[in-house]
Design a protein around this motif. Structure first.
Motif, PDB file in Angstrom:
ATOM      1  N   GLY A   1       0.817  -1.215   0.000  1.00  0.00           N
ATOM      2  CA  GLY A   1       0.000   0.000   0.000  1.00  0.00           C
ATOM      3  C   GLY A   1       0.844   1.256   0.000  1.00  0.00           C
ATOM      4  N   ALA A   2       1.873   1.271   0.844  1.00  0.00           N
ATOM      5  CA  ALA A   2       2.758   2.436   0.913  1.00  0.00           C
ATOM      6  C   ALA A   2       3.541   2.596  -0.380  1.00  0.00           C
ATOM      7  N   TRP A   3       4.006   1.473  -0.950  1.00  0.00           N
ATOM      8  CA  TRP A   3       4.750   1.526  -2.210  1.00  0.00           C
ATOM      9  C   TRP A   3       3.885   2.115  -3.315  1.00  0.00           C
TER      10      TRP A   3
ATOM     11  N   ALA B   1       0.559  17.756  -2.624  1.00  0.00           N
ATOM     12  CA  ALA B   1       0.621  16.331  -2.314  1.00  0.00           C
ATOM     13  C   ALA B   1       0.752  16.107  -0.813  1.00  0.00           C
ATOM     14  N   ALA B   2       1.627  16.846  -0.162  1.00  0.00           N
ATOM     15  CA  ALA B   2       1.828  16.674   1.277  1.00  0.00           C
ATOM     16  C   ALA B   2       0.555  16.993   2.051  1.00  0.00           C
TER      17      ALA B   2
ATOM     18  N   ALA C   1       5.575  10.937   9.071  1.00  0.00           N
ATOM     19  CA  ALA C   1       6.676  10.057   8.685  1.00  0.00           C
ATOM     20  C   ALA C   1       6.388   9.376   7.357  1.00  0.00           C
ATOM     21  N   ASP C   2       5.163   8.906   7.174  1.00  0.00           N
ATOM     22  CA  ASP C   2       4.804   8.219   5.926  1.00  0.00           C
ATOM     23  C   ASP C   2       4.746   9.194   4.751  1.00  0.00           C
ATOM     24  N   VAL C   3       4.235  10.411   5.011  1.00  0.00           N
ATOM     25  CA  VAL C   3       4.197  11.421   3.940  1.00  0.00           C
ATOM     26  C   VAL C   3       5.614  11.792   3.528  1.00  0.00           C
ATOM     27  N   ALA C   4       6.483  11.972   4.517  1.00  0.00           N
ATOM     28  CA  ALA C   4       7.877  12.315   4.221  1.00  0.00           C
ATOM     29  C   ALA C   4       8.532  11.228   3.380  1.00  0.00           C
TER      30      ALA C   4
ATOM     31  N   ASP D   1      10.066  11.612  -0.326  1.00  0.00           N
ATOM     32  CA  ASP D   1      11.519  11.526  -0.270  1.00  0.00           C
ATOM     33  C   ASP D   1      12.115  12.772   0.391  1.00  0.00           C
ATOM     34  N   MET D   2      11.635  13.075   1.600  1.00  0.00           N
ATOM     35  CA  MET D   2      12.141  14.206   2.357  1.00  0.00           C
ATOM     36  C   MET D   2      12.145  13.837   3.835  1.00  0.00           C
ATOM     37  N   ASN D   3      12.822  14.639   4.666  1.00  0.00           N
ATOM     38  CA  ASN D   3      12.831  14.325   6.089  1.00  0.00           C
ATOM     39  C   ASN D   3      11.541  14.829   6.754  1.00  0.00           C
ATOM     40  N   GLU D   4      11.245  14.280   7.918  1.00  0.00           N
ATOM     41  CA  GLU D   4       9.965  14.583   8.565  1.00  0.00           C
ATOM     42  C   GLU D   4       9.809  16.051   8.965  1.00  0.00           C
ATOM     43  N   PRO D   5      10.832  16.710   9.566  1.00  0.00           N
ATOM     44  CA  PRO D   5      10.670  18.132   9.896  1.00  0.00           C
ATOM     45  C   PRO D   5      10.343  18.989   8.672  1.00  0.00           C
ATOM     46  N   ALA D   6      10.999  18.700   7.552  1.00  0.00           N
ATOM     47  CA  ALA D   6      10.715  19.454   6.328  1.00  0.00           C
ATOM     48  C   ALA D   6       9.305  19.187   5.844  1.00  0.00           C
TER      49      ALA D   6
END
Length: 312
Positions: free
Chosen positions: A72-74, A141-142, A154-157, A161-166
Motif C-alpha cells: 500500500g505504501a509503495w 501532495a503533502a 513520517a509516511d508522507v515524508a 523523499d524528504m525528512n519529517e521536519p521538512a
C-alpha cells in the motif's frame, strides 16, 4: 477498467505461479480507488489521474514484489510521485488555456450515511480543488496525504523523499496558504436537492422564483469552455449571476435534457443533447446553506469520459 497496455508482461517474482500473479493484481485493484483519489485531487483531471494510476500499475508489474514490505505504501508513493511530475507539466501547458480553467468533473457515488465518506467526498468539490491550485505540487501532495488521507508525517515524508521536519513545514505552509474559508462545507442532502431544484426551475422557466433567496449576495458563476465551445469567459458576480441564468442560460439550454446526479461529492446537474453530455453544473455553499459558487463545465474534452467511478 481495462488496462491500456496489455503487452507488458508481469515479472512479479521468479517462478511465480498464476495464483501469485493474480494476488498481486488483486492487491493493486484493491488500492485503485485510493490511488485514483490521490491522483485526481493532485491533478484536478480524471483523465490524467487515470494515466497516473495506469503508470503506477506498469511500475508495479515491473517491480520485485517480494522486496516490498508494504504494498500500500509503495503504491501510494509511486502514484503520488507520478502525479506530482504530471502536475508540473500540466501547469506549463495551462499557459495557453483559453478562458477560465476548472477541474474536470467526476460523477461519484456518495454514501450519505457514513460521516467519514462524506468528509472524504467533500474534498472532491470543485471549490476545494480550485483552492489547492494555490499550492506548489509538493505542498499539494503533502497536504492531501496528511490532511485528507490521514497519513502520518513520517509516511508522507517517505512518500515525498524528504525528512519529517521538512514535511511538517511543507504541510504547515500549505495550510497557511489555503486558509480556513469553509470551501468543504456541504448542506444536508435534502437542502442540496432543494437548491438544485430551484436552480433547474429558474433555468427551465426563465423566472428567478425561489432561487433569488437561495443565492448568496456575493455569488459567483464560473464557466470553462476551454476555447472549444461558446461560454462566458469572465467570472460573473452578484446580481449579474441571476440575470445570466434566467435571461441567457434559460434560452440557450431550453432544448437540453437535464438530470440530477452526484458530481464531485455533492448534488449536481448534467445536461445532454441526445446521448452527448454538453454541460455539467456543480455548486459551492456558504454556512447559511446558500449557493455561493456555480461552476459550469462546457469543455467537451473534460466531459467526454464523464461516468460514475470508484474514487476515495
Amino acid at each position: 477498467m481495462v488496462f491500456k497496455n496489455r503487452t507488458a508482461r508481469s515479472r512479479f517474482t521468479a517462478g511465480s505461479g498464476s495464483g501469485d500473479e493474480a494476488s498481486y493484481i488483486r492487491l493493486f485493484e484493491e488500492a485503485r480507488p485510493r490511488l485514483l483519489g490521490i491522483a485526481y485531487r493532485i491533478l484536478g483531471s480524471r483523465a490524467e489521474a487515470e494515466d497516473a494510476v495506469q503508470d503506477t500499475f506498469l511500475r508495479w508489474q515491473a517491480a520485485n514484489i517480494e522486496s516490498i514490505e508494504s504494498p500500500g505504501a509503495w503504491l501510494t508513493t509511486a502514484c503520488t510521485r507520478r502525479a506530482i511530475d504530471m502536475l508540473r507539466a500540466s501547469y506549463r501547458s495551462r499557459v495557453d488555456y483559453v478562458g477560465t480553467w476548472l477541474p474536470e468533473p467526476v460523477q461519484t457515488f456518495i454514501d450519505s450515511g457514513t460521516v467519514a465518506q462524506m468528509e472524504l467526498s467533500s474534498s472532491l468539490s470543485t471549490a476545494f480543488l480550485l483552492m489547492l491550485e494555490r499550492l506548489t505540487p509538493r505542498e499539494r501532495a503533502a497536504y492531501l496525504l496528511h490532511e485528507i488521507f490521514e497519513m502520518s508525517y513520517a509516511d508522507v515524508a517517505a512518500s515525498l523523499d524528504m525528512n519529517e521536519p521538512a514535511c511538517r513545514k511543507l504541510v504547515s505552509r500549505a495550510k497557511s496558504r489555503i486558509g480556513d474559508n469553509q470551501v468543504r462545507y456541504q448542506p444536508s442532502a435534502e437542502r442540496q436537492e432543494e437548491l438544485l431544484a430551484a436552480f433547474e426551475d429558474a433555468i427551465r422557466t426563465g423566472q428567478p422564483g425561489s432561487l433569488t433567496t437561495m443565492l448568496a449576495s456575493d455569488v459567483r458563476l464560473t464557466a470553462d469552455g476551454g476555447g472549444k465551445v461558446a461560454t462566458v469567459t469572465e467570472i460573473l458576480e452578484g446580481d449579474m449571476v441571476l440575470a445570466f441564468l434566467t435571461e441567457r442560460l434559460s434560452e440557450w439550454w431550453v432544448a437540453y435534457d437535464r438530470s440530477f446526479t452526484d458530481l464531485n461529492g455533492s448534488r449536481g446537474l448534467v445536461l445532454r443533447e441526445g446521448e452527448r453530455i454538453v454541460a455539467t453544473v456543480s455548486f459551492a455553499y456558504d454556512a447559511a446553506d446558500r449557493i455561493k459558487d456555480i461552476f459550469i463545465m462546457r469543455n467537451p474534452d473534460k466531459l467526454d469520459g464523464l461516468g460514475e467511478i470508484r474514487i476515495h
